[in-house]
Design an enzyme around this catalytic site. Structure first.
Site: not given
Ligand code: ADP
Ligand code: AMP
Length: 216
Positions: A13, A88, A127, A160, A171
């Site tokens: 996204k 969400r 990431r 992160r 998650r």
């Protein structure tokens, strides 16, 4: 155009949002980025949000609804906006509908980026993001020009704290339980477009571009 980017964590996204915002001149509003900035600045919002984010849980609806309500009323959203990571939950989606209706606006399109779970885990655990601007990179799939340094603003790249495998798995469960029901919510309203996210970044963007051009 008022656009929502829907999809599980790691679907791409943020990566696509950068391109959409640049091409269509709409502000990219990421509730995750706003919350991470609040955590870094140790504001009251950041202090409330930090523990939920660290566990991979959603921050309470009333906190994020307030952030978005304020943000979409700013002048730069007059001609449209791109929401990334919001809504969400069904409650957030209903609140957004209500706030937009009150401003005589509506959502034009919800882009649902679809990627399978194994690929999501690879993307999230690899990431890296820029510590200053939040731009996403990947240890294998998107390396910066100079190692460890952001191409955009030379910020330092970091991982992160919620991109560790354990938190990532939580998650993804949270997504299935609380966010995936939004797919039917928006499909029923006839504004959902599925986008195959398991393709190279530029190809995903071309499909998004076609979906957006079909809506104008
Ligand atoms: P989200 O905002 O949905 O959580 P990101 O845009 O941050 O996802 O992407 C997650 C990770 O996957 C990043 O490291 C990014 O560089 C990488 N990525 C994004 N899109 C693709 C793609 N189409 N193919 C391979 N890797 C991708
Ligand atoms: P993201 O950057 O979109 O992956 O979001 C990172 C984290 O911020 C999430 O795991 C949540 O803890 C929190 N968050 C971001 N957006 C929302 C939202 N719309 N509702 C609740 N929590 C959110």
């Amino acid at each position: 155009m008022n656009i929502v980017l829907l999809g599980p964590p790691g679907a791409g996204k943020g990566t696509q949002a950068e391109r959409i915002a640049k091409t269509y001149g709409v502000p990219h509003i990421s509730t995750g980025d706003i919350l991470r900035e609040a955590v870094a600045a140790k504001t009251e919002l950041g202090q409330k949000a930090q523990a939920y984010m660290g566990r991979g849980e959603l921050v309470p609806d009333e906190l994020v609804i307030g952030i978005v309500d304020e943000r979409i009323q700013r002048p730069d959203c007059a001609k449209g906006f791109l929401l990334d990571g919001f809504p969400r939950t069904i409650q957030q989606a209903e609140a957004l509908d209500e706030k937009l209706t009150r401003q005589d606006k509506r959502l034009d399109v919800v882009l649902n980026i679809v990627v399978d779970e194994e690929e999501l885990i690879k993307r999230l655990t690899g990431r890296r993001i820029c510590a200053t601007c939040g731009a996403p990179y990947h240890v294998l799939f998107k390396q910066p020009q100079a190692p460890g340094v952001c191409d955009v603003d030379a910020g330092e790249l970091c991982q992160r704290p919620d991109d560790t495998e354990e938190v990532v798995r939580n998650r993804l469960e949270v997504y299935k339980r609380q966010t995936a029901p939004l797919i039917e919510y928006y499909r029923d309203r006839d504004i959902l477009v599925d986008i195959d996210g398991d393709r190279p970044v530029e190809q995903v963007f071309e499909n998004i571009r076609s979906a957006l051009e079909a809506k104008v």
